[in-house]
Design a protein around this motif. Sequence first.
Motif, PDB file in Angstrom:
ATOM      1  N   GLY A  82       0.933  -1.341  -0.047  1.00 17.48           N
ATOM      2  CA  GLY A  82       0.189  -0.009   0.301  1.00 17.48           C
ATOM      3  C   GLY A  82       0.787   1.176  -0.132  1.00 17.48           C
ATOM      4  N   LEU A  83       1.851   1.435   0.705  1.00 16.72           N
ATOM      5  CA  LEU A  83       2.652   2.487   0.798  1.00 16.72           C
ATOM      6  C   LEU A  83       3.347   2.762  -0.432  1.00 16.72           C
ATOM      7  CD1 LEU A  83       4.240   2.098   4.390  1.00 16.72           C
ATOM      8  CD2 LEU A  83       2.607   3.982   3.658  1.00 16.72           C
ATOM      9  N   VAL A  84       3.878   1.612  -0.941  1.00 16.74           N
ATOM     10  CA  VAL A  84       4.622   1.753  -2.074  1.00 16.74           C
ATOM     11  C   VAL A  84       3.956   2.123  -3.258  1.00 16.74           C
ATOM     12  CG1 VAL A  84       5.919   0.473  -4.050  1.00 16.74           C
ATOM     13  CG2 VAL A  84       6.730   0.244  -1.366  1.00 16.74           C
ATOM     14  N   THR A  85       2.614   1.628  -3.385  1.00 16.35           N
ATOM     15  CA  THR A  85       1.639   1.771  -4.582  1.00 16.35           C
ATOM     16  C   THR A  85       0.939   3.047  -4.418  1.00 16.35           C
ATOM     17  OG1 THR A  85       1.642  -0.666  -4.780  1.00 16.35           O
ATOM     18  CG2 THR A  85      -0.174   0.654  -5.925  1.00 16.35           C
ATOM     19  N   LEU A  86       0.431   3.379  -3.078  1.00 13.80           N
ATOM     20  CA  LEU A  86      -0.386   4.468  -3.071  1.00 13.80           C
ATOM     21  C   LEU A  86       0.242   5.592  -2.811  1.00 13.80           C
ATOM     22  CD1 LEU A  86      -3.393   2.395  -1.200  1.00 13.80           C
ATOM     23  CD2 LEU A  86      -3.155   2.891  -3.911  1.00 13.80           C
ATOM     24  N   ALA A  87       1.139   5.652  -1.864  1.00 15.49           N
ATOM     25  CA  ALA A  87       1.667   6.942  -1.053  1.00 15.49           C
ATOM     26  C   ALA A  87       2.189   7.783  -1.999  1.00 15.49           C
ATOM     27  CB  ALA A  87       2.852   6.505  -0.143  1.00 15.49           C
ATOM     28  N   PRO A  88       3.098   7.533  -3.183  1.00 12.68           N
ATOM     29  CA  PRO A  88       3.526   8.673  -3.977  1.00 12.68           C
ATOM     30  C   PRO A  88       2.364   9.301  -4.785  1.00 12.68           C
ATOM     31  CG  PRO A  88       4.784   6.572  -4.070  1.00 12.68           C
ATOM     32  CD  PRO A  88       3.695   6.202  -3.483  1.00 12.68           C
ATOM     33  N   PRO A  89       1.472   8.670  -5.461  1.00 16.56           N
ATOM     34  CA  PRO A  89       0.569   9.378  -6.117  1.00 16.56           C
ATOM     35  C   PRO A  89      -0.545  10.004  -5.082  1.00 16.56           C
ATOM     36  CG  PRO A  89       0.119   7.167  -6.224  1.00 16.56           C
ATOM     37  CD  PRO A  89       1.328   7.290  -5.722  1.00 16.56           C
ATOM     38  N   LEU A  90      -0.710   9.545  -3.976  1.00 12.30           N
ATOM     39  CA  LEU A  90      -1.561  10.291  -3.071  1.00 12.30           C
ATOM     40  C   LEU A  90      -0.804  11.574  -2.392  1.00 12.30           C
ATOM     41  CD1 LEU A  90      -4.072  10.270  -1.156  1.00 12.30           C
ATOM     42  CD2 LEU A  90      -2.892   8.979   0.521  1.00 12.30           C
TER      43      LEU A  90
END
Length: 128
Positions: A112-120
Amino acid sequence: MRSDGSALNPRRWWRSAGFAWTGVRHAYRSQANFRIEVWAGAAALALAAALRVPLAPVALACALVLALELVNTAVEAVVDLTSPDPHPLARVAKDAAAGAVLVAAAGALVVGLVTLAPPLWRWVTGTG
């Protein structure tokens, strides 16, 4: 137990699927952690869809956590059935099954952090 036909028999498949959904419903009704994980997974998938990131890694991580929570529930039920009195090996079985869920949840958090954090982060800061 006798098999009632081919594994490709649709009637047999639906019957088996019904038993499986009964197990999922039981876990949802009786296990607070399973309910939390279901809704956290739904939120993660909704966020992934909203951010237009690949859904596959998030869905797979969620499925792994939920599947292991179901296995944990099954292990606990079998251990309680076969060893109603406290026993060191019963504790090991229950703790190991719970540990599997913990490891999967930690992995899902990393996904979740790797996938969602940058675009979020780009969305929150307006830099995307």
